[in-house]
Design an enzyme around this catalytic site. Structure first.
Site, PDB file in Angstrom:
ATOM      1  N   ASP A 172      40.142  -1.098   2.122  1.00 63.46           N
ATOM      2  CA  ASP A 172      39.181  -2.141   2.902  1.00 63.46           C
ATOM      3  C   ASP A 172      37.739  -1.653   2.513  1.00 63.46           C
ATOM      4  O   ASP A 172      36.521  -2.479   2.696  1.00 63.46           O
ATOM      5  CB  ASP A 172      39.600  -3.027   4.164  1.00 63.46           C
ATOM      6  CG  ASP A 172      40.869  -4.182   3.645  1.00 63.46           C
ATOM      7  OD1 ASP A 172      41.035  -3.756   2.368  1.00 63.46           O
ATOM      8  OD2 ASP A 172      41.348  -4.447   3.807  1.00 63.46           O
TER       9      ASP A 172
ATOM     10  N   SER B 284      54.313  -0.376   7.229  1.00 64.56           N
ATOM     11  CA  SER B 284      53.882  -0.169   8.796  1.00 64.56           C
ATOM     12  C   SER B 284      52.782  -0.089   8.666  1.00 64.56           C
ATOM     13  O   SER B 284      51.736  -0.028   7.960  1.00 64.56           O
ATOM     14  CB  SER B 284      55.157  -0.322   9.701  1.00 64.56           C
ATOM     15  OG  SER B 284      54.891  -0.282  10.687  1.00 64.56           O
TER      16      SER B 284
ATOM     17  N   LYS C  26      55.361  -4.436   4.846  1.00 64.28           N
ATOM     18  CA  LYS C  26      55.172  -4.879   6.187  1.00 64.28           C
ATOM     19  C   LYS C  26      54.338  -5.193   7.059  1.00 64.28           C
ATOM     20  O   LYS C  26      53.206  -4.888   7.452  1.00 64.28           O
ATOM     21  CB  LYS C  26      56.381  -3.819   6.810  1.00 64.28           C
ATOM     22  CG  LYS C  26      56.319  -4.253   8.280  1.00 64.28           C
ATOM     23  CD  LYS C  26      57.373  -3.436   8.658  1.00 64.28           C
ATOM     24  CE  LYS C  26      58.083  -3.311  10.117  1.00 64.28           C
ATOM     25  NZ  LYS C  26      56.490  -4.007  11.521  1.00 64.28           N
TER      26      LYS C  26
END
Length: 556
Positions: free
Chosen positions: A299, A288, A313
């Site tokens: 990223d 999460s 998740k």
């Protein structure tokens, strides 16, 4: 009619906000009427009496069970316990404790908390709360916590057995707000590398992180290791706040989007901390919000992820408070990493059992031991701005994969942990040697300095570290502690071979030493001692020194 009222309230709480946006009220109204008619039929015609409350809760659970694995229902009596780890405080007496066989042993009273003010000491054994005996009987940890906690300002009488003093001592403790910390450890690994371990993402995490990082920066930190192993997540906004410290202005952190919820983007909007290299440690239980932070750094080519594939998740829940104080956490959207990855692993609606066995499936498939056992389709392949290949659709695949260490963490060791043999050994040995340890390693100086530090008063910085540093260098687990462990192993009827014992002993000795440190100082010192035995931690430190790994990574 009670069930009818609850169903109507449930309809208003969940459906009316949606109906405000869409002209489809009548189909929803008919379904609610169907539920009410069913309730009336059961109430008036069913052969036996029924528990209306249980029927209602079962109906709600039944609906949610047909959705995703993270849409859940929590009864009113459990809501407070659900929120406490994230909210930053609870009302209680303020002690860290463990169970030594059937007796509650105080590991440490919370500094400045109500128990410390009343005179409770580390090593005290609480045998009764008010008139209820809690020692020598089978009683759950949850039940003990229930008796110790209570509204701020309320009084509780504790009966305490203290080593070296005959009979029981009585203490009156006035309950107060007790802080819940979400950062377990923060220390300098070496002259330029800091380490911070976060156990979940709560309301106070960002403040705790700023405080810890500021102290480490003042100590010379240039690079940082952020440990998210076992971090089950928490608040999305907290993950955004932490990501903000590392990214350039306007860089994407995460975005969310759902069927009825429009796209919402979260971007960096503050100045970065002066940190050069970033390594994030993860495992299969990092989930999460932990994945949001990891994904944002990966990223944006800002940090290196080290460990094993994360939990996976990628669903956003909204809490829906029901009229009786119970709570629904309803999935309303997916979250996506900056370049569009959704980390949610596959699931079948209504089949939570298979979803919960995912980690066992990873073990059986060989994924936890071999990186090449993990296969991603080309459709899940993404490219970062720096040209690195990353993947979506089932957690975050780390930049540096670390297989599960099956040599020291073998079946024998797992049984020792499962039977609490290691923890109970440390508690028993410390109980007999606490006074000598406190004196030998200047623990009282540490506690006074820490108390003054928390009160923002002047203190001797050396007092916070000097005793522990000597313990770290000098203390060796003695044979009498190993003898206690062997006796507990025998009592627990754990079978093992000599080769099992020899393979596991180095790890067990480190764990015992770390448990003593946790008892005398804090959980931060525990991790400082145990981390060098953690293969993900060791690989993270190696990655920091590998310039090739950081070729396409932003640094200060």
């Amino acid at each position: 009619m009670k069930l009818q009222a609850i169903l109507i309230s449930l309809f208003i709480a969940i459906c009316m906000p949606i109906m405000a946006q869409y002209n489809s009220f009548i189909p929803f109204e008919k379904q609610i009427q169907k539920l009410i008619f069913t309730q009336q039929a059961i109430s008036q015609l069913y052969v036996d009496s029924v528990d209306v409350k249980k029927l209602t809760e079962d109906a709600i659970r039944g609906m949610l069970n047909e959705l995703d694995p993270h849409s859940t229902y929590t009864p009113a009596k459990d809501v407070q316990a659900l929120n406490e780890p994230l909210e930053g405080s609870f009302d209680g007496i303020g002690v860290q404790f463990n169970m030594n066989e059937d007796t509650l042993v105080v590991i440490q009273p919370v500094s400045g908390g109500p128990s410390e003010k009343a005179g409770i000491l580390a090593g005290d054994m609480i045998v009764a709360v008010d008139d209820s005996v809690i020692a020598g009987i089978k009683i759950s940890r949850e039940e003990i916590m229930k008796r110790l906690r209570g509204p701020k300002g309320s009084k509780v009488e504790l009966s305490v057995k203290r080593r070296g003093i005959e009979g029981l001592q009585k203490f009156t403790v006035i309950r107060d707000k007790i802080p819940v910390y979400t950062i377990d450890a923060a220390y300098m690994i070496d002259a330029t590398t800091g380490y911070i371990r976060i156990n979940n993402f709560g309301t106070t995490t960002n403040i705790e992180f700023i405080k810890a990082a500021t102290t480490l920066l003042a100590s010379g930190m240039e690079d940082i290791v952020i440990d998210l192993q076992g971090n089950g997540g928490g608040y999305l906004q907290t993950a955004v706040d932490l990501s903000n410290h590392f990214l350039n202005n306007n860089e994407m952190i995460v975005y969310t989007e759902g069927r009825t919820i429009g796209r919402q983007e979260y971007r960096a909007n503050r100045g970065k901390m002066h940190i050069n290299k970033i390594v994030v440690l993860v495992d299969g239980y990092s989930a999460s919000a932990a994945e949001i932070l990891s994904g944002a750094l990966q990223d944006n080519d800002r940090g290196i992820i080290v460990g094993r594939r994360t939990f996976g998740k990628g669903l956003v829940q909204r809490p829906v408070n029901l009229p009786d104080g119970s709570l629904i956490r309803l999935t309303i959207a997916h979250y996506y990493s900056p370049i569009g990855r959704c980390f949610q692993k596959p699931y079948v609606k209504g089949n939570k059992q298979k979803y919960e066995l995912d980690m066992l499936d990873r073990l059986n498939s060989g994924e936890l031991m071999h990186a090449d056992s993990i296969h991603f389709p080309d459709s899940l392949k993404y490219t970062t701005k720096g040209g690195r290949i990353v993947y979506g659709g089932g957690g975050i695949m780390p930049d540096v994969y670390v297989p599960l260490d099956t040599t020291t963490n073998n079946a024998f060791h797992r049984k020792l942990v499962a039977k609490s043999c290691i923890t109970s050994t440390a508690l028993k040995w410390i109980d007999s040697n606490r006074k000598a340890l406190v004196k030998a390693y200047d623990v009282e100086k540490f506690r006074k300095a820490r108390s003054r530090q928390q009160e923002n008063k002047s203190f001797e910085a050396e007092d916070l570290r000097s005793g522990f540093e000597r313990f770290k260098q000098e203390f060796v687990v003695p044979q009498d502690m190993i003898d206690i462990l062997m006796k507990k192993t025998e009592e627990a009827k754990i079978e093992y071979t000599d080769s099992d014992l020899q393979a596991t002993l180095p790890l067990v000795k480190t764990q015992l030493k770390a448990l003593i440190a946790r008892d005398l100082w804090s959980i931060s010192e525990y991790f400082e001692l145990i981390n060098p035995m953690n293969e993900i931690y060791k690989q993270g430190l190696r990655a920091l020194k590998d310039e090739k790994i950081f070729e396409n990574i932003q640094t200060q």
